[in-house]
Enzyme design. Structure first.
Site, mmCIF file in Angstrom:
data_model
loop_
_atom_site.group_PDB
_atom_site.id
_atom_site.type_symbol
_atom_site.label_atom_id
_atom_site.label_comp_id
_atom_site.label_asym_id
_atom_site.label_seq_id
_atom_site.Cartn_x
_atom_site.Cartn_y
_atom_site.Cartn_z
ATOM 1 N N HIS A 1 0.842 -1.212 0.000
ATOM 2 C CA HIS A 1 0.000 0.000 0.000
ATOM 3 C C HIS A 1 0.871 1.255 0.000
ATOM 4 O O HIS A 1 0.608 2.207 -0.752
ATOM 5 C CB HIS A 1 -0.910 -0.025 1.228
ATOM 6 C CG HIS A 1 -1.600 1.264 1.499
ATOM 7 N ND1 HIS A 1 -2.697 1.690 0.780
ATOM 8 C CD2 HIS A 1 -1.350 2.236 2.416
ATOM 9 C CE1 HIS A 1 -3.102 2.854 1.248
ATOM 10 N NE2 HIS A 1 -2.301 3.215 2.235
ATOM 11 N N HIS B 1 1.286 5.322 -2.093
ATOM 12 C CA HIS B 1 1.687 6.644 -1.621
ATOM 13 C C HIS B 1 2.937 7.209 -2.282
ATOM 14 O O HIS B 1 2.978 8.387 -2.647
ATOM 15 C CB HIS B 1 1.920 6.600 -0.105
ATOM 16 C CG HIS B 1 0.669 6.552 0.708
ATOM 17 N ND1 HIS B 1 -0.185 7.624 0.832
ATOM 18 C CD2 HIS B 1 0.126 5.549 1.447
ATOM 19 C CE1 HIS B 1 -1.204 7.295 1.613
ATOM 20 N NE2 HIS B 1 -1.041 6.041 1.996
ATOM 21 N N GLU C 1 -5.789 9.260 0.691
ATOM 22 C CA GLU C 1 -6.093 7.832 0.694
ATOM 23 C C GLU C 1 -7.098 7.437 -0.398
ATOM 24 O O GLU C 1 -6.920 6.422 -1.065
ATOM 25 C CB GLU C 1 -6.636 7.400 2.062
ATOM 26 C CG GLU C 1 -5.599 7.410 3.167
ATOM 27 C CD GLU C 1 -4.559 6.308 3.036
ATOM 28 O OE1 GLU C 1 -4.691 5.443 2.138
ATOM 29 O OE2 GLU C 1 -3.593 6.316 3.817
ATOM 30 N N SER D 1 -3.716 0.944 -4.668
ATOM 31 C CA SER D 1 -3.124 -0.309 -4.188
ATOM 32 C C SER D 1 -4.174 -1.373 -3.886
ATOM 33 O O SER D 1 -3.860 -2.406 -3.303
ATOM 34 C CB SER D 1 -2.293 -0.036 -2.917
ATOM 35 O OG SER D 1 -3.111 0.490 -1.889
#
Length: 534
Positions: A362, A367, A407, A426
């Site tokens: 993730h 990110h 997010e 992700s």
């Protein structure tokens, strides 16, 4: 003075940090491990029911342990002459004085945090919980972690509501228990709203690494790794490496297993298929650079050290290993220094395309590419700076904005809706859901986004769409300007420190720097306009 010194030592031992919250009209100490802010990847209203149940199950006796019982009937009257008072900490002296001045001390409910160091781990915790129950206390928050010097011992931070008189008696009884190494009260403290504690330098992030526990393989039966002993041990091994990390240490190198690399490959190849069509242009651009530099390949998981160097080169962001999901306040604070706290463990092989908790896949796929984009990196840092010294209520709002942007954010691009949120990039299942006709899409507005409830276990019913990263930053800046924090902060890239702009001297220094930058800008414009010589 001895009591004051002891209290200060106790705070430092458990890395309790100071900030403020407006409760009952006055500023109070912020306890970093007792942070009620929502950061609901895994953090919601913390009941810690699983931990409580496990503690109770490990005890063979449902009654209060005799060791805690033996002092139960002692009365608090005549406290000034009680020999136990010689060992009271500063906070307990304040509590004792409040009791003596309050005729209704048996009814006045005090919310307090206790720091306990338990010799017998969960067995000792079970006895503590029973003792709290006997004294008619209510546990509202509980966190545990292995003692850094002795893994057989347990460090506990517990937040309770209890009458003042019972609270003081509980502390005296706990402190005399043979199963407790220490029992300390962290009480209310009149800290100036103008000078709350928050990290001023990246080295102080060593004190901002407290975890929130909800969805863990050791505790939650719904976790894919709950019944996998090998996976649980692997998670613990990697987490311990992160716990031991301090500012300035080399980035831990993880030798990923074949199973972990296989999990990465499954997700990586899926993102490779979906990103060209659905990801924003900024993400696609950095993704390509990572491939060209050999960092993004299907066969192996990139190391944080290599990813950190890549990000530093492009935006000044760097990485720091984290053992799991941090409190909202601690996580956001790191962004102020252009530091992203990243996990290094990998999701379970049985759940490769979705994880309700942060893992290295993730962080790396979701990110890090955008943190290497200048505009997005600036937005992330501004959220971090806004969090420093913010109230608990404002931390909750900031973390909600983070949720719906960093997010799970969407943005417009050439008339189409694209994805930039790490949780979508992700986890392909929710990515396709977000771009379908099922959810509601709303224009990004920080004021309304900050109070929108969100979902951390299922797909989001609502997503927010930004016009662009620049538009998102402009709207965010206007919204943040109305926050209650009575001071402004800035990050000084030359010193690596966060500065509070609270004096004429600091404002003059900043103005001088800005004038220099404006001069360079004007010179550059003039030179661009000047005719070139043939």
């Amino acid at each position: 003075m001895a009591a004051v010194a002891a209290a200060q030592k106790n705070r430092e031992m458990f890395a309790i940090k100071k900030s403020y919250s407006v409760e009952n009209g006055y500023p109070a100490r912020r306890r970093s491990l007792v942070d009620d802010a929502r950061f609901e990847t895994l953090v919601v209203k913390q009941t810690k029911q699983t931990v409580l149940d496990e503690a109770r199950l490990r005890s063979n006796d449902s009654s209060v342990d005799p060791e805690f019982e033996q002092h139960t009937n002692q009365q608090t009257e005549g406290q000034s002459g009680n020999k136990d008072d010689a060992n009271l900490t500063e906070e307990e002296v304040v509590l004792a004085n409040a009791i003596s001045e309050d005729p209704d001390s048996e009814k006045t409910i005090q919310r307090a945090a206790l720091i306990l160091y338990l010799k017998e781990g969960m067995n000792s915790l079970s006895r503590v919980l029973k003792s709290i129950e006997k004294y008619q206390g209510v546990v509202v928050h509980l966190e545990t972690r292995p003692n850094q010097k002795d893994n057989l011992q347990l460090d506990v931070l517990i937040k309770i509501d209890m009458s003042r008189i019972n609270l003081l008696q509980l502390l005296k009884n706990l402190r005399q228990s043979q199963t407790l190494q220490h029992a300390n009260l962290i009480g209310e403290d009149n800290i100036s709203v103008k000078n709350p504690w928050f990290p001023r330098h990246a080295s102080e992030l060593d004190n901002c690494n407290h975890l929130m526990t909800k969805y863990e393989p050791d505790l939650d039966m719904n976790h894919p790794g709950f019944a996998d002993k090998v996976y649980r041990e692997r998670r613990k091994e990697i987490a311990e490496i992160a716990f031991g990390y301090k500012f300035g240490d080399p980035m831990p190198h993880i030798e990923y297993t074949d199973t972990e690399n296989k999990t990465w490959k499954s997700v990586f190849n899926t993102v490779m298929d979906l990103a060209p069509k659905h990801a924003c242009v900024e993400y696609r651009k950095v993704f390509k650079l990572l491939q060209e530099e050999g960092l993004f390949v299907a066969e192996r998981i990139p190391q944080l050290e290599d990813m950190s160097k890549f990000m530093q080169k492009h935006t000044g962001f760097s990485l720091r290993p984290a053992a799991g999901l941090l409190t909202a306040r601690d996580f956001l604070a790191s962004l102020a220094f252009r530091i992203f706290q990243s996990t290094q463990y990998i999701r379970h092989i049985n759940s490769p395309f979705h994880t309700p908790e942060p893992d290295a896949i993730h962080e790396i796929l979701g990110h890090m590419p955008l943190l290497a984009d200048p505009s997005f990196a600036q937005f992330s840092q501004e959220i971090g700076l806004a969090s420093l010294g913010a109230s608990d209520a404002e931390i909750e709002k900031l973390s909600t904005v983070y949720w719906f942007t960093v997010e799970f954010g969407l943005c417009k691009e050439a008339g189409e809706t694209k994805v930039y949120g790490a949780g979508l990039l992700s986890a392909y299942g929710e990515l396709l859901h977000a771009l379908s006709d099922k959810p509601e899409l709303r224009p990004f507005d920080p004021a309304t986004t900050a109070v929108q409830p969100y979902q951390d276990q299922e797909y989001q019913p609502i997503y927010y769409v930004a016009e662009s990263f620049e538009d998102m930053k402009d709207k965010f800046r206007r919204w943040v300007s109305d926050m209650s924090r009575p001071f402004e902060v800035r990050f000084n890239p030359h010193t690596g420190r966060v500065e509070v702009l609270d004096s004429v001297e600091k404002l003059e220094s900043l103005l001088h720097q800005l004038n220099t930058e404006i001069m360079h800008l004007a010179n550059a414009i003039n030179k661009m306009k000047a005719p070139t010589l043939s």
